[in-house]
Write a protein that holds these residues in place. Structure first.
Motif, short mmCIF file in Angstrom:
data_model
loop_
_atom_site.label_atom_id
_atom_site.label_comp_id
_atom_site.label_asym_id
_atom_site.label_seq_id
_atom_site.Cartn_x
_atom_site.Cartn_y
_atom_site.Cartn_z
N GLU A 180 -6.07 -5.48 10.49
CA GLU A 180 -5.23 -4.28 10.49
C GLU A 180 -5.67 -3.35 11.63
OE1 GLU A 180 -3.11 -3.12 7.45
OE2 GLU A 180 -3.80 -1.06 7.24
N GLY B 118 0.26 -3.88 9.80
CA GLY B 118 0.57 -3.00 10.94
C GLY B 118 2.03 -3.14 11.32
N SER B 119 2.85 -2.21 10.81
CA SER B 119 4.29 -2.17 11.13
C SER B 119 5.01 -3.48 10.79
CB SER B 119 4.50 -1.83 12.61
OG SER B 119 3.93 -0.58 12.92
N LYS C 207 0.09 4.23 -0.31
CA LYS C 207 -0.61 5.40 0.26
C LYS C 207 -0.51 6.61 -0.68
CE LYS C 207 0.05 3.58 4.81
NZ LYS C 207 -0.11 3.80 6.22
N HIS D 69 -9.76 0.65 4.50
CA HIS D 69 -8.49 0.91 5.19
C HIS D 69 -8.77 1.81 6.41
CE1 HIS D 69 -4.45 2.30 6.07
NE2 HIS D 69 -4.02 1.23 5.40
N ILE E 81 -0.53 0.68 12.83
CA ILE E 81 -0.02 1.22 11.56
C ILE E 81 1.17 2.14 11.83
CG2 ILE E 81 -0.61 2.68 9.58
CD1 ILE E 81 -3.36 1.45 9.63
N SER E 82 2.25 1.91 11.12
CA SER E 82 3.54 2.51 11.49
C SER E 82 3.53 4.03 11.54
CB SER E 82 4.63 2.04 10.54
OG SER E 82 4.41 2.60 9.27
N GLY F 170 2.54 -1.03 4.48
CA GLY F 170 2.59 0.37 4.11
C GLY F 170 4.03 0.84 3.98
N GLN F 171 4.53 1.39 5.08
CA GLN F 171 5.86 2.02 5.10
C GLN F 171 6.97 1.18 4.47
OE1 GLN F 171 5.65 4.97 6.15
NE2 GLN F 171 7.76 5.63 6.45
N ASN G 35 0.86 -1.19 0.00
CA ASN G 35 0.00 0.00 0.00
C ASN G 35 0.90 1.23 0.00
OD1 ASN G 35 -1.89 1.96 0.42
ND2 ASN G 35 -2.29 1.42 2.57
C1 PEP Z 1 -0.99 0.11 5.86
O1 PEP Z 1 -0.89 1.23 5.42
O2 PEP Z 1 -1.92 -0.61 5.50
C2 PEP Z 1 -0.01 -0.37 6.84
C3 PEP Z 1 -0.15 -1.54 7.38
O3 PEP Z 1 1.02 0.47 7.10
P1 PEP Z 1 2.40 0.11 7.86
O4 PEP Z 1 2.92 -1.17 7.25
O5 PEP Z 1 3.27 1.25 7.58
O6 PEP Z 1 2.07 -0.07 9.30
#
Ligand code: PEP
Length: 233
Positions: free
Chosen positions: A153, A192-193, A10, A95, A158-159, A214-215, A8
């Protein structure tokens, strides 16, 4: 069962350059990694260009949201058929950032999930608890559950959230068991992270079949390692 990593990206204005680097990097790592599918979900304006770039890498394309409506007076919205026309195979729905920032409700997520299935898009529905999954599945035939990817999630993990930490593996296992009791044929992911460092622990004993990332998906090297950890290479 094939594992799955959903990237993702973003709202990242560097998505175009990233696609080129990332496609090459992931492709190199996938050469000796088996049984993992990587889906790239860039922001809407970059779908066409990123899709072209990814064509040669064989990585499927996904969107980060869509409308539940097929067409009409819905300014600013993107219909399922428009995503299909751009080559999308997947779509992330519900999301936590959309639920929080844009007031996305369970009712809206349910409408989008049904529209995605109707259009032949693979929905990746994000939920934080059992109630959200039950509401998302309202009116969806049980025979379609096998087509649905469910990402557990928790928004606090979430990071980009202040003080975020990944959920504890035990917590993920328990929640995925509870979600799995509702839709046993769906595929379950954790988000999530997630990083290359902690991916392995969540995959133990088939706790989940992959990740929504995400990140870490914005750093080609880190992401490629994460993909390798997720696969069976
Ligand atoms: C996300 O954006 O769905 C997510 C899980 O972000 P991150 O991996 O940065 O926590």
């Amino acid at each position: 069962m094939e594992r799955l990593v959903i990237a993702n990206w973003k709202m990242n204005p560097k998505s175009l350059n990233l696609a080129i680097v990332l496609a090459g990097s992931v492709k190199r790592h996938l050469r000796d990694t088996h049984g993992v599918r990587v889906v790239i979900c860039p922001p809407f304006p970059y779908l066409a260009a990123v899709g072209r770039q990814l064509k040669r890498s064989g990585l499927p394309l996904g969107a980060q949201d869509m409308s539940s409506e097929e067409e009409g007076a819905h300014t600013g919205q993107v219909a399922p058929a428009m995503l299909k026309a751009l080559g999308c195979a997947f779509v992330i729905l519900g999301h936590p950032e959309l639920r929080r920032e844009s007031g996305e409700t369970d009712f809206m997520v349910n409408g989008k999930l049904r529209a995605a299935l109707k259009a032949g898009l693979v929905p990746v529905v994000c939920v934080e608890n059992v109630a959200q999954l039950m509401k998302a599945l309202k009116g969806v035939s049980k025979s379609s559950y096998g087509k649905i990817k469910v990402a557990y999630e928790p928004s606090w993990a979430i990071s980009t959230r202040k003080g975020a930490k990944p959920a504890r593996p035990n917590e993920v296992r328990k929640m995925v068991q509870r979600l799995g009791a509702i839709a046993p044929s769906a595929t379950f992911l954790y988000g999530g992270s997630v990083s290359a460092k902690n991916a392995g622990v969540f995959l133990k004993k088939g706790m989940v079949q992959g990740f929504l990332v995400g990140q870490a998906s914005l750093k080609p090297r880190e992401f490629a390692h994460l993909v390798k950890k997720t696969g069976f290479g």
